[in-house]
Design a protein around this motif. Structure first.
Motif, mmCIF file in Angstrom:
data_model
loop_
_atom_site.group_PDB
_atom_site.id
_atom_site.type_symbol
_atom_site.label_atom_id
_atom_site.label_comp_id
_atom_site.label_asym_id
_atom_site.label_seq_id
_atom_site.Cartn_x
_atom_site.Cartn_y
_atom_site.Cartn_z
ATOM 1 N N LEU A 46 36.296 -113.717 -35.456
ATOM 2 C CA LEU A 46 35.331 -114.040 -34.406
ATOM 3 C C LEU A 46 36.014 -114.661 -33.190
ATOM 4 O O LEU A 46 35.464 -114.625 -32.080
ATOM 5 N N GLY A 47 37.195 -115.250 -33.380
ATOM 6 C CA GLY A 47 37.884 -115.865 -32.258
ATOM 7 C C GLY A 47 39.138 -116.575 -32.713
ATOM 8 O O GLY A 47 39.476 -116.608 -33.908
ATOM 9 N N VAL A 48 39.873 -117.140 -31.748
ATOM 10 C CA VAL A 48 41.108 -117.875 -32.039
ATOM 11 C C VAL A 48 41.026 -119.257 -31.396
ATOM 12 O O VAL A 48 40.171 -119.507 -30.538
ATOM 13 N N ASN A 49 41.906 -120.150 -31.813
ATOM 14 C CA ASN A 49 41.948 -121.506 -31.269
ATOM 15 C C ASN A 49 43.161 -121.636 -30.349
ATOM 16 O O ASN A 49 44.266 -121.939 -30.793
ATOM 17 N N PRO A 50 42.988 -121.415 -29.038
ATOM 18 C CA PRO A 50 44.136 -121.440 -28.114
ATOM 19 C C PRO A 50 44.733 -122.829 -27.908
ATOM 20 O O PRO A 50 45.830 -122.942 -27.349
ATOM 21 N N SER A 51 44.031 -123.883 -28.340
ATOM 22 C CA SER A 51 44.538 -125.246 -28.142
ATOM 23 C C SER A 51 45.219 -125.797 -29.391
ATOM 24 O O SER A 51 45.505 -126.998 -29.469
ATOM 25 N N HIS A 52 45.473 -124.946 -30.373
ATOM 26 C CA HIS A 52 46.104 -125.399 -31.615
ATOM 27 C C HIS A 52 47.482 -125.970 -31.321
ATOM 28 O O HIS A 52 48.227 -125.469 -30.462
ATOM 29 N N VAL A 53 47.867 -127.025 -32.040
ATOM 30 C CA VAL A 53 49.123 -127.727 -31.784
ATOM 31 C C VAL A 53 50.340 -126.823 -31.976
ATOM 32 O O VAL A 53 51.353 -126.943 -31.275
ATOM 33 N N GLU A 54 50.282 -125.889 -32.916
ATOM 34 C CA GLU A 54 51.423 -125.004 -33.165
ATOM 35 C C GLU A 54 51.678 -124.082 -31.976
ATOM 36 O O GLU A 54 52.821 -123.681 -31.713
#
Length: 581
Positions: free
Chosen positions: A338-346
């Motif tokens: 459904l989507g991605v997390n562009p602010s993820h720390v990795e």
């Protein structure tokens, strides 16, 4: 590699006529030094032909067995080369010179790569550049040969193969598992056989690192499982396979995870919400696999889900969701993103790298440029030439010019102007007019003193001199030597006539001087016009031919001739059917 991707265009297969099969069989027997009995095995009764276009629109022809297995193929328009497919090589493993390579290299060749010199273990003593060769898996037992799994052309000769430490060894054309192989029965390779093939190369433990280069498919999980005769790839004594690094499942998972971070940073994070949901299979094949690092080619272990610690795609994606990188949802048993997390720390600490997809795009751009260059119209340059003959010979000899040379119209104009200046023949008031002297009059009148010439225009003098010379013509095309022939060059003639009071036909003559053969013109117009064509000799001396096309095809024929490089001014058309074109 020509068959890395599915065919772009495939025609319906058709049985070969007996006469065509006999001719083809004779070519096979002569080219590969076979006896007639082997010829019947290599090209059996009821062989079929199939025209196709590769994924880069390169035309080709495949010859199929009655069971549908590709036996032979040729690539390129009007190519006379016959290249055996792996199905044929399995019937006769020593049909071509054999080059062996480590087991770990074979899957990468199947992915679209060419074979590099460090990846060659054994090779024949005397092998020539561009010679066709078979590539098989290296076996330590020198009396055994594994079934050929690829065929290609040598990029170097045997001497360069011995001396060079790097560079390309074989340009691979076709492999087990590619789209040509998939056209057939998809049979597995047979068992290794005992055969005496003289080879050279170091078979000790110090075998150079097996490396490959070229197009590497991002679809490696879709390649067929390689099982050569049911044997173990790690044959005892087969040192070369250990020269490539083998990865643990955890290391494969780590590389796949980096590929996910790469594709999120480079693509998924900037995609609009309307681009989602994305199916799990699409994410894997279209985004993750092409985003694997280019260094993936250096490992003996394929970088895919099957060789990871997760073993299946669902488990891998759910681990990414648990870590907060992806948002997933199950729709009727099918997992979707459904989507991605562009602010993820990795993602903030991820360092971008060159991917297999980047390399493939570069190769595709190169192929597109080469295709565009091949398809670019290379216009023919046709011009008239003249050679001194008769009375003009004496004139050229008198002014010190070579009487055996050919002269263009500009050359003749320069000669006339120089002669006029040297002998002060120009009219003082009108420089475009001259008063020819006795020498010019003798040439212009061909010795007929009854004709009196008091004055004439300069350009008329050029014309009169050329009329007293023998006409020749020259045709040149980019990249080829000029072709010079005696006689006047005439335009290609396209005439529409009504024959036997019924249907109109289009007749084309005079195309040979423009480097177009009658058979090629007939076959291409048959395909383009979707109608019948025929070739017949033109009555009279010479070897000229006439191509007949059913129907009124003036525009189509004209456009085709121009596309072949014939200048438009050298094409003339006439409609004698009495109706509108």
């Amino acid at each position: 590699m020509a068959f890395k991707k599915p065919f772009h265009d495939v025609k319906t297969s058709a049985p070969l006529r007996s006469s065509d099969r006999r001719k083809l069989k004779q070519r096979v027997v002569e080219t590969f030094s076979l006896n007639p009995e082997d010829g019947d095995i290599m090209l059996p009764e009821s062989t079929m032909s199939l025209k196709f276009g590769t994924h880069v629109d390169e035309p080709g022809v495949a010859y199929l067995s009655p069971e549908g297995d590709p036996l032979w193929f040729s690539l390129g328009k009007a190519s006379s080369d016959l290249i055996p497919a792996v199905y044929t090589l399995w019937k006769k493993p020593n049909l071509l010179p054999v080059i062996t390579t480590p087991s770990a290299v074979i899957p990468v060749l199947m992915g679209g790569a060419d074979l590099m010199i460090p990846g060659v273990v054994r090779h024949p003593e005397d092998i020539r550049r561009t010679e066709l060769v078979a590539i098989s898996r290296y076996i330590a037992d020198s009396e055994m040969i594994a079934p050929p799994l690829a065929v290609g052309r040598m990029a170097v000769d045997s001497q360069e193969l011995k001396e060079a430490a790097k560079g390309k060894a074989v340009n691979v054309l076709h492999t087990f598992g590619d789209s040509l192989w998939q056209m057939g029965s998809k049979a597995e390779p047979p068992e290794p056989v005992k055969i005496n093939i003289p080879v050279t190369g170091d078979t000790s433990a110090e075998i150079p690192q097996a490396t490959v280069v070229g197009e590497t498919s991002s679809e490696s999980p879709e390649l067929p499982v390689l099982s050569v005769g049911g044997g173990n790839d790690n044959v005892e004594g087969e040192g070369p396979s250990s020269s490539l690094t083998t990865l643990t499942p955890q290391e494969v998972t780590s590389i796949l995870r980096s590929s996910v971070l790469q594709v999120i940073c480079s693509q998924l994070s900037t995609m609009p919400p309307s681009a989602f949901p994305i199916s799990s299979s699409t994410l894997y094949s279209t985004y993750i696999l092409p985003s694997r690092p280019l260094s993936s080619e250096q490992y003996a272990t394929p970088i895919d889900i099957k060789h990871s610690s997760h073993k299946n795609l669902t488990s891998f994606l759910k681990s990414l969701e648990k870590d907060g990188l992806l948002k997933l949802k199950d729709f009727k048993g099918a997992l979707n993103i459904l989507g991605v997390n562009p602010s993820h720390v990795e993602l903030a600490t991820h360092k971008s790298f060159t991917t297999l997809g980047d390399k493939e795009k570069t190769e595709e751009k190169k192929a597109d440029r080469e295709k565009a260059e091949l398809s670019r119209v290379k216009e023919l340059n046709a011009r008239k030439l003249w050679k001194p003959q008769g009375h003009s010979v004496h004139f050229f000899a008198e002014i010190g010019k070579n009487t055996k040379d050919l002269y263009s119209q500009n050359d003749i104009r320069t000669i006339i102007n120089d002669y006029i200046t040297a002998h002060q023949l120009a009219n003082v008031n009108e420089q475009q007019y001259i008063h020819p002297d006795d020498v010019l009059v003798a040439v212009f009148t061909a010795g007929q003193s009854s004709e009196s010439i008091q004055y004439m225009k300069r350009e008329d003098a050029v014309t009169r001199l050329s009329q007293r010379m023998q006409e020749w013509h020259e045709v040149t095309v980019e990249g080829k030597d000029p072709i010079v022939r005696k006689g006047a060059l005439k335009p290609v003639s396209i005439v529409v006539k009504v024959r036997q009071g019924k249907k109109a036909s289009t007749l084309i003559t005079g195309f040979e001087p423009f480097l177009i053969s009658a058979d090629f013109l007939s076959e291409e117009l048959k395909r383009i016009c979707a109608t019948s064509t025929s070739v017949s000799p033109v009555p009279g001396p010479g070897n000229a031919n006439e191509v007949l096309v059913q129907g009124k095809q003036i525009k189509t024929v004209t456009d085709f001739l121009i596309a072949q490089g014939v200048p438009k001014r050298w094409v003339e058309s006439t409609d004698l059917s009495g109706k509108k074109k």
